[in-house]
Enzyme design. Structure first.
Site, PDB file in Angstrom:
ATOM      1  CB  ALA A 320      -1.569  -4.151  -3.920  1.00  0.00           C
ATOM      2  CD1 TRP A 323      -3.172   3.121  -5.041  1.00  0.00           C
ATOM      3  CD2 TRP A 323      -2.767   1.970  -6.913  1.00  0.00           C
ATOM      4  NE1 TRP A 323      -2.520   3.957  -5.915  1.00  0.00           N
ATOM      5  CE2 TRP A 323      -2.261   3.279  -7.076  1.00  0.00           C
ATOM      6  CE3 TRP A 323      -2.616   1.072  -7.959  1.00  0.00           C
ATOM      7  CZ2 TRP A 323      -1.613   3.703  -8.231  1.00  0.00           C
ATOM      8  CZ3 TRP A 323      -1.985   1.488  -9.124  1.00  0.00           C
ATOM      9  CH2 TRP A 323      -1.491   2.788  -9.245  1.00  0.00           C
ATOM     10  CG  HIS A 324      -4.182  -2.290  -9.313  1.00  0.00           C
ATOM     11  ND1 HIS A 324      -3.346  -2.585  -8.264  1.00  0.00           N
ATOM     12  CD2 HIS A 324      -3.380  -2.154 -10.401  1.00  0.00           C
ATOM     13  CE1 HIS A 324      -2.101  -2.631  -8.698  1.00  0.00           C
ATOM     14  NE2 HIS A 324      -2.086  -2.367  -9.993  1.00  0.00           N
ATOM     15  N   GLY A 325      -8.401  -0.576  -8.124  1.00  0.00           N
ATOM     16  CA  GLY A 325      -9.792  -0.242  -8.427  1.00  0.00           C
ATOM     17  C   GLY A 325     -10.700  -0.707  -7.302  1.00  0.00           C
TER      18      GLY A 325
END
Lengths: 484, 383
Positions: A320, A323-325
């Site tokens: 997670a 996924w955000h960066g």
């Protein structure tokens, strides 16, 4: 094309709505909506729209194949291929640089030669539409939806412009049927208008106002931050991100509603959460339920021992974060959140639940602020400097940056409105009013409802007007002297 | 109950949908058919334009960025909405709606740059590259004057906030105490001293009698320019004792009420922020007459120009002045003290490229005895 840009508000949206509602029949409307969505995407991304088209084509064919071989042995490799294709796209465009840098670091430790770090453009919305496309193929594989033979429907599901670039990540099982069977009503359109207005207001009036202050604070050298300024930075960014992201989701939900779609909620007042776990059940719900259903679930299986569940949770949270960066701070943010959630599952939550309720909220909010500091920081060093300053460990004199600079009337007003809007005060009042209206004699109920709706519409109107002013003002770039 | 309410259509729902759709089209229709006011010069920039002979499809396919810029600059009701926004923000929050500008006390406006706090905040030491760049530029001018046997005087026109800091908002007032110019000058003095006239003390002293800057403009007014002129001429008189500055008593003060200056224009509020201008009218006839005024050869330039004055008294020295916008108001005063004055407007404050040979081409032929190089303090703040 941002929803809050003049091109979108003053050209794209009026034209698209006018043409859409003047077309007869859902098939034509869908075809036009697809054309509009592809134009919307290619307006900002140019040739990278080909990537979106590739994703659509690949997932359309793979979903048809999966549907044909569902329940057969051949189904598994096809779904594996679909996952690989989608994750491959994401991996190449989002993570190649990050992984190469980390590989080079490891190679450096053993004296190896560093590899050139590729610098690839990250197409906007790639993370969102890729997850959405995967949901389509996986849901078809699981029998939770039918594969569309008409590629326009697949394309529309993946590229529908309201949710294309910033979510919510719409699940195929929730929306698939609406692609070919949905109703357009005046009530739905009016509700969509309201939701869009509120979302635009959240983004333009609250998030963008706070962004100016939080950007200044996070751009300041860590050793010049007093405790007050650092806390203000954390509070401003926490509210900014919430209103930015939830504002976009509101706009997407509102726009979808105007076109007859019903999207699920993506935010549910996360800042009132009393634990980290509850926070993420309220924050970016479409993403975290996606992770639960398509990553955590398959990882755990049915009879998963507790320790493995916890390890899998950490894996999910690491992913997670990524996924955000693709940066170390996002990885840290994900891992730290995962660790706190695992601890809450083991024993921490029992402890917190024994506290006085306001203290439980303070615990939840404190963790949110800490998480946001890491989320916003560009490097781990910056995050550490912010925490040191927040805990009073810095030695800044306050001469260069002090709290008074970031507490002017506009910011205080915005934070006050933001703090109120971050709690469910408005729906509570609305429900209470509806309850009172329900107690009125039947012949007065309609009038009372209309009055409430009128007041609500007036508020939406004021918000929209204020947004139009703010958006216009942003286009104003004056100079003292004439610029050639 | 809630669900039932949502589904029940009422006239209000119809009105919401209708008003929203109508409102969405107000801007596009105004943009397409509305009256376009060409006098909109508040932004001091060329608004985006579209290439001619391009169809809509070609524009969308090939010129999206240009089209976005065009919409940004020309969407319908833009100017009205901007004006409403600026007034609302000012009234509700007392804040400047333009980030490059600070709203001061008692109707005073100040210029900042990007983040006004950045310009006013005590600076970290002057970056080496900036110091070297200015040092190089100043010495280049000094050499140029030496080669022509002319005296050079460098004049620094103070920013308004360093003279009228008391009208800055309290939260930034203390920042105006120090300036990069001080640091620049002290570092220059350590190496190869140049003849620099720092006008800040003079203007701070002069304001005790009259206002020396416009409230709504970045510049000094006639009275401020006169105080600066006296100081400059006194400095030059050390080399050329024949010249004497005209005292303030040689002028009468005329007060006019006029639309606000460049800062009010940045706010798009020249009528809200009006200016009481203090103009100096000479009591005795002017001796100097204008002998030439030329716009720049650069056709895109509106501000660069040359102007020359002459008078009969050949005992007086000849002077040349390179100046920015502050120097404009010095010219009528200085012209009275030299047999010839050639002025060349250069864009220090615009960050324009510096080409002394080109900028000085016409001045060179007039063989000045004195070269005045005037520059605004804020030019040193540019990063």
């Amino acid at each position: 094309m941002a929803f809050s840009s003049p091109v979108f508000l003053f050209v794209f949206l009026p034209v698209v709505l006018a043409v859409y509602f003047s077309l007869p029949g859902l098939r034509l409307r869908n075809a036009f909506l697809l054309l509009a969505s592809l134009s919307f995407y290619s307006w900002g991304e140019g040739v990278y729209a080909l990537l979106l088209l590739f994703s659509i084509a690949a997932n359309h064919m793979l979903a048809l194949l999966v549907a044909r071989h569902r329940g057969e042995r051949a189904g598994k490799p096809i779904i594996g291929l679909a996952v690989a294709v989608n994750l491959g796209l994401l991996g190449v465009f989002k993570y190649t640089g990050f992984f190469t840098e980390n590989l080079n670091y490891l190679l450096g430790l053993v004296g190896g030669v560093a590899l050139p770090v590729p610098s690839l453009h990250l197409p906007i919305g790639l993370s969102f539409f890729t997850f959405q496309a995967m949901s389509y193929v996986i849901d078809v594989y699981r029998g939770q939806g039918q594969a569309h033979r008409n590629p326009i429907n697949t394309a529309l599901y993946i590229s529908l412009f309201p949710q294309l670039i910033l979510g919510p990540i719409v699940r195929y099982r929730h929306i698939g049927r609406q692609l070919t069977d949905r109703v357009h009503t005046v009530v739905g359109f009016a509700e969509g208008v309201g939701r869009f207005s509120v979302g635009l207001g959240k983004k333009v009036l609250i998030a963008d106002t706070l962004a100016v202050a939080s950007d200044s604070i996070f751009a300041a050298p860590g050793d010049e931050l007093t405790a007050g300024v650092a806390w203000l930075g954390a509070v401003y960014f926490t509210l900014q991100l919430y209103f930015d992201f939830s504002g976009y989701s509101d706009m997407a939900i509102g726009l979808g509603r105007m076109f007859g779609f019903r999207y699920r909620e993506n935010f549910n007042y996360p800042l009132i959460a009393r634990s980290r776990g509850e926070y993420f059940r309220r924050w970016h719900v479409s993403f975290f339920t996606w992770m639960r259903d398509y990553v955590y679930g398959p990882l755990c299986g049915k009879n998963c021992p507790r320790w493995r569940r916890n390890v899998n949770l950490l894996i999910v949270w690491l992913l997670a974060g990524l996924w955000h960066g693709a940066t170390s701070t996002f990885v840290l943010w994900g891992l730290a959140s995962g660790i706190v959630i695992v601890l809450e599952r083991i024993w921490l939550l029992q402890l917190v639940n024994r506290l006085w309720r306001p203290l439980q909220h303070a615990y939840g909010l404190g963790l949110s602020l800490a998480g946001m500091v890491v989320f916003r920081s560009e490097t781990l060093e910056q995050a550490v400097a912010m925490f040191v300053a927040m805990l009073g460990g810095g030695d800044a004199s306050g001469e260069t940056f002090n709290s008074a600079m970031f507490l002017h009337r506009e910011l205080v007003f915005t934070v006050a409105v933001g703090a109120l809007a971050a709690t469910p005060v408005v729906p509570t009042v609305r429900d209470w009013l509806d309850g009172r209206i329900g107690l009125l004699p039947v012949d007065q109920q309609n009038l009372a409802r209309n009055c409430r709706l009128l007041v609500q519409a007036a508020v939406w109107g004021v918000i929209l007007l204020a947004c139009a002013l703010a958006v216009s003002a942003r286009t104003y770039t004056p100079f003292v002297y004439f610029q050639f | 109950m809630k669900r039932r309410n949502e589904e029940k259509k009422s006239n209000v729902h119809v009105a919401i949908a209708g008003v929203f759709l109508a409102a969405l089209w107000v801007s596009p229709l105004q943009g397409l058919f509305g009256f376009v006011d060409e006098d909109w010069k508040m932004e001091e920039r060329r608004l985006a334009s579209l290439p001619e002979d391009e169809g809509v499809v070609s524009l969308v396919v090939n010129h999206r960025a240009l089209l976005a810029d065009y919409v940004r600059d020309h969407f319908g009701l833009r100017r009205t909405l901007i004006r409403w926004h600026h007034r609302a923000k000012l009234r509700l929050f007392g804040r400047s709606p333009v980030s490059e500008l600070i709203i001061g006390e008692d109707g005073w406006l100040f210029l900042g740059e990007k983040d006004p706090l950045d310009d006013l905040r005590p600076m970290t030491p002057l970056p080496g590259y900036l110091f070297e760049s200015w040092e190089q530029r100043l010495h280049e001018v000094s050499r140029w004057a030496d080669e022509r046997g002319a005296r050079l005087v460098i004049v620094i026109a103070p920013s308004k906030q360093s003279v009228y800091a008391e009208y800055l908002p309290e939260r930034v007032r203390s920042f105006a105490e120090s300036s990069r110019v001080d640091e620049m000058l002290s570092r220059l003095a350590e190496q190869d001293p140049l003849d620099v006239v720092n006008l800040r003390p003079v203007l701070r002293a002069a304001k005790r009698n009259h206002r020396t800057y416009y409230r709504t403009d970045t510049h000094w007014n006639d009275i401020g320019a006169h105080a600066a002129y006296v100081e400059i001429v006194n400095r030059i008189a050390e080399w050329f004792p024949r010249i004497r500055p005209k005292p303030l008593s040689d002028f009468r003060i005329a007060r006019t009420n006029q639309p606000g200056g460049d800062l009010a224009r940045m706010l798009a509020m020249t009528e809200v922020y009006r200016e009481e201008n203090l103009r100096l009218k000479t009591v005795s006839p002017r001796l100097a007459r204008r002998v030439g005024i030329r716009p720049s050869r650069d056709e895109t330039s509106r501000v660069r120009r040359e102007i020359s004055f002459e008078q009969e008294n050949s005992d007086l020295p000849r002077a040349a002045m390179f100046h920015d916008s502050f120097g404009q108001l010095l010219i009528p005063f200085l012209a009275e003290n030299f047999s010839r004055l050639d002025c060349r407007l250069v864009g220090h404050a615009l960050g324009a490229s510096w080409n002394l040979d080109e900028d000085a081409e016409t001045i060179d032929t007039s063989q000045p005895d004195v070269v005045i190089w005037e520059i605004a303090e804020r030019a040193f703040e540019r990063r």
